[in-house]
Motif scaffolding. Sequence first.
Motif, PDB file in Angstrom:
ATOM      1  N   THR A  38       0.831  -1.199   0.000  1.00 28.13           N
ATOM      2  CA  THR A  38       0.000   0.000   0.000  1.00 28.13           C
ATOM      3  C   THR A  38       0.865   1.248   0.000  1.00 28.13           C
ATOM      4  OG1 THR A  38      -1.680  -1.162   1.307  1.00 28.13           O
ATOM      5  CG2 THR A  38      -1.836   1.242   1.233  1.00 28.13           C
ATOM      6  N   ALA A  39       0.554   2.174  -0.877  1.00 31.75           N
ATOM      7  CA  ALA A  39       1.182   3.495  -0.846  1.00 31.75           C
ATOM      8  C   ALA A  39       0.401   4.335   0.158  1.00 31.75           C
ATOM      9  CB  ALA A  39       1.144   4.137  -2.226  1.00 31.75           C
ATOM     10  N   ARG A  40       1.082   4.888   1.120  1.00 31.64           N
ATOM     11  CA  ARG A  40       0.384   5.685   2.138  1.00 31.64           C
ATOM     12  C   ARG A  40      -0.417   6.814   1.509  1.00 31.64           C
ATOM     13  NH1 ARG A  40       4.678   6.245   7.125  1.00 31.64           N
ATOM     14  NH2 ARG A  40       4.486   4.077   7.816  1.00 31.64           N
ATOM     15  N   ARG A  41      -1.570   7.069   2.103  1.00 34.88           N
ATOM     16  CA  ARG A  41      -2.444   8.134   1.593  1.00 34.88           C
ATOM     17  C   ARG A  41      -1.774   9.500   1.693  1.00 34.88           C
ATOM     18  NH1 ARG A  41      -7.713   7.028   0.722  1.00 34.88           N
ATOM     19  NH2 ARG A  41      -8.388   9.115   1.308  1.00 34.88           N
ATOM     20  N   SER A  42      -0.864   9.648   2.640  1.00 34.59           N
ATOM     21  CA  SER A  42      -0.183  10.935   2.824  1.00 34.59           C
ATOM     22  C   SER A  42       0.944  11.164   1.815  1.00 34.59           C
ATOM     23  CB  SER A  42       0.388  11.024   4.247  1.00 34.59           C
ATOM     24  OG  SER A  42       1.311   9.968   4.471  1.00 34.59           O
ATOM     25  N   ASN A  43       1.249  10.158   0.987  1.00 32.39           N
ATOM     26  CA  ASN A  43       2.274  10.348  -0.045  1.00 32.39           C
ATOM     27  C   ASN A  43       1.878  11.479  -0.977  1.00 32.39           C
ATOM     28  OD1 ASN A  43       3.627   8.170   1.025  1.00 32.39           O
ATOM     29  ND2 ASN A  43       3.250   6.787  -0.683  1.00 32.39           N
ATOM     30  N   THR A  44       2.885  12.134  -1.548  1.00 30.78           N
ATOM     31  CA  THR A  44       2.602  13.244  -2.449  1.00 30.78           C
ATOM     32  C   THR A  44       2.737  12.874  -3.919  1.00 30.78           C
ATOM     33  OG1 THR A  44       4.883  14.015  -2.318  1.00 30.78           O
ATOM     34  CG2 THR A  44       3.320  14.954  -0.745  1.00 30.78           C
ATOM     35  N   GLN A  45       3.437  11.755  -4.211  1.00 29.90           N
ATOM     36  CA  GLN A  45       3.641  11.352  -5.596  1.00 29.90           C
ATOM     37  C   GLN A  45       3.555   9.837  -5.726  1.00 29.90           C
ATOM     38  OE1 GLN A  45       7.410  13.407  -6.329  1.00 29.90           O
ATOM     39  NE2 GLN A  45       6.297  14.973  -7.462  1.00 29.90           N
ATOM     40  N   ASN A  46       3.824   9.341  -6.931  1.00 30.08           N
ATOM     41  CA  ASN A  46       3.710   7.914  -7.219  1.00 30.08           C
ATOM     42  C   ASN A  46       4.891   7.110  -6.683  1.00 30.08           C
ATOM     43  OD1 ASN A  46       1.364   8.417  -8.668  1.00 30.08           O
ATOM     44  ND2 ASN A  46       2.441   8.545 -10.612  1.00 30.08           N
ATOM     45  N   MET A  47       4.600   5.815  -6.432  1.00 28.83           N
ATOM     46  CA  MET A  47       5.639   4.838  -6.111  1.00 28.83           C
ATOM     47  C   MET A  47       5.495   3.702  -7.120  1.00 28.83           C
ATOM     48  SD  MET A  47       5.935   4.907  -1.982  1.00 28.83           S
ATOM     49  CE  MET A  47       7.648   4.397  -2.029  1.00 28.83           C
ATOM     50  N   TYR A  48       6.572   2.936  -7.306  1.00 32.92           N
ATOM     51  CA  TYR A  48       6.598   1.918  -8.352  1.00 32.92           C
ATOM     52  C   TYR A  48       7.137   0.606  -7.790  1.00 32.92           C
ATOM     53  CZ  TYR A  48       6.487   6.341 -10.812  1.00 32.92           C
ATOM     54  OH  TYR A  48       6.157   7.612 -11.218  1.00 32.92           O
ATOM     55  N   VAL A  49       6.528  -0.513  -8.207  1.00 32.25           N
ATOM     56  CA  VAL A  49       6.953  -1.829  -7.756  1.00 32.25           C
ATOM     57  C   VAL A  49       7.088  -2.745  -8.966  1.00 32.25           C
ATOM     58  CG1 VAL A  49       6.298  -3.863  -6.382  1.00 32.25           C
ATOM     59  CG2 VAL A  49       5.838  -1.571  -5.507  1.00 32.25           C
ATOM     60  N   ALA A  50       8.162  -3.545  -8.966  1.00 38.64           N
ATOM     61  CA  ALA A  50       8.388  -4.534 -10.024  1.00 38.64           C
ATOM     62  C   ALA A  50       9.273  -5.641  -9.469  1.00 38.64           C
ATOM     63  CB  ALA A  50       9.027  -3.889 -11.248  1.00 38.64           C
ATOM     64  N   GLU A  51       9.525  -6.657 -10.300  1.00 39.63           N
ATOM     65  CA  GLU A  51      10.329  -7.803  -9.858  1.00 39.63           C
ATOM     66  C   GLU A  51      11.815  -7.648 -10.143  1.00 39.63           C
ATOM     67  OE1 GLU A  51       8.969  -8.885 -14.008  1.00 39.63           O
ATOM     68  OE2 GLU A  51       8.117  -7.849 -12.300  1.00 39.63           O
ATOM     69  N   THR A  52      12.215  -6.580 -10.820  1.00 39.12           N
ATOM     70  CA  THR A  52      13.634  -6.305 -11.043  1.00 39.12           C
ATOM     71  C   THR A  52      13.889  -4.811 -10.828  1.00 39.12           C
ATOM     72  OG1 THR A  52      13.464  -5.783 -13.400  1.00 39.12           O
ATOM     73  CG2 THR A  52      13.799  -8.117 -12.825  1.00 39.12           C
ATOM     74  N   GLN A  53      15.143  -4.470 -10.586  1.00 35.00           N
ATOM     75  CA  GLN A  53      15.493  -3.077 -10.398  1.00 35.00           C
ATOM     76  C   GLN A  53      15.229  -2.264 -11.661  1.00 35.00           C
ATOM     77  OE1 GLN A  53      19.655  -2.179  -9.599  1.00 35.00           O
ATOM     78  NE2 GLN A  53      19.060  -0.413  -8.370  1.00 35.00           N
ATOM     79  N   ALA A  54      15.626  -2.818 -12.802  1.00 39.54           N
ATOM     80  CA  ALA A  54      15.445  -2.090 -14.068  1.00 39.54           C
ATOM     81  C   ALA A  54      13.974  -1.808 -14.346  1.00 39.54           C
ATOM     82  CB  ALA A  54      16.059  -2.886 -15.216  1.00 39.54           C
ATOM     83  N   LYS A  55      13.115  -2.791 -14.131  1.00 37.01           N
ATOM     84  CA  LYS A  55      11.687  -2.577 -14.378  1.00 37.01           C
ATOM     85  C   LYS A  55      11.088  -1.572 -13.396  1.00 37.01           C
ATOM     86  CE  LYS A  55      10.506  -6.977 -16.557  1.00 37.01           C
ATOM     87  NZ  LYS A  55       9.709  -8.222 -16.412  1.00 37.01           N
ATOM     88  N   ALA A  56      11.508  -1.628 -12.132  1.00 38.31           N
ATOM     89  CA  ALA A  56      10.972  -0.695 -11.141  1.00 38.31           C
ATOM     90  C   ALA A  56      11.356   0.739 -11.473  1.00 38.31           C
ATOM     91  CB  ALA A  56      11.459  -1.063  -9.745  1.00 38.31           C
ATOM     92  N   GLN A  57      12.512   0.922 -12.096  1.00 37.35           N
ATOM     93  CA  GLN A  57      12.983   2.268 -12.424  1.00 37.35           C
ATOM     94  C   GLN A  57      12.327   2.838 -13.670  1.00 37.35           C
ATOM     95  OE1 GLN A  57      17.358   1.630 -10.419  1.00 37.35           O
ATOM     96  NE2 GLN A  57      17.280   1.872 -12.596  1.00 37.35           N
ATOM     97  N   SER A  58      12.022   1.982 -14.664  1.00 43.13           N
ATOM     98  CA  SER A  58      11.469   2.561 -15.889  1.00 43.13           C
ATOM     99  C   SER A  58      10.776   1.568 -16.799  1.00 43.13           C
ATOM    100  CB  SER A  58      12.589   3.242 -16.693  1.00 43.13           C
ATOM    101  OG  SER A  58      13.544   2.275 -17.099  1.00 43.13           O
ATOM    102  N   GLY A  59      10.574   0.370 -16.363  1.00 40.04           N
ATOM    103  CA  GLY A  59      10.010  -0.637 -17.254  1.00 40.04           C
ATOM    104  C   GLY A  59       8.569  -0.978 -16.952  1.00 40.04           C
ATOM    105  N   ALA A  60       8.253  -2.250 -17.108  1.00 40.03           N
ATOM    106  CA  ALA A  60       6.910  -2.761 -16.838  1.00 40.03           C
ATOM    107  C   ALA A  60       6.752  -2.862 -15.328  1.00 40.03           C
ATOM    108  CB  ALA A  60       6.725  -4.125 -17.498  1.00 40.03           C
ATOM    109  N   ARG A  61       6.165  -1.859 -14.736  1.00 36.84           N
ATOM    110  CA  ARG A  61       6.064  -1.768 -13.289  1.00 36.84           C
ATOM    111  C   ARG A  61       4.650  -1.414 -12.860  1.00 36.84           C
ATOM    112  NH1 ARG A  61       9.480   3.881 -12.841  1.00 36.84           N
ATOM    113  NH2 ARG A  61       8.038   5.136 -14.076  1.00 36.84           N
TER     114      ARG A  61
END
Length: 105
Positions: A38-61
Amino acid sequence: MPGSGITFQTIAKTVAAPGTAERVTAVYVRDGQVVSVTARRSNTQNMYVAETQAKAQSGARKVFIPGQSRDYYLDNTARLWVDADNATDVLEIAIESDTVGATPA
């Protein structure tokens, strides 16, 4: 069912430098447990989750807007990589399981 309940452990994950994904702390997940992210409701921007570092940074996430959540079924939380647009935003990772016949502490 009387005497049963839910137990859970929660990891609060931030990233040190937005744009550089980080692996979630390793916690073994037993078969049948649910990992709720869960991304906290108080967050101000998006968060990203993936199964690899490369995907989490800019891929299929998976993009988590503030307040959004999703369940994962995996054997270790270290399989998740997290990135964010803001270093102070927090992703909560909760590992839940049923406790049958005992009252959770």
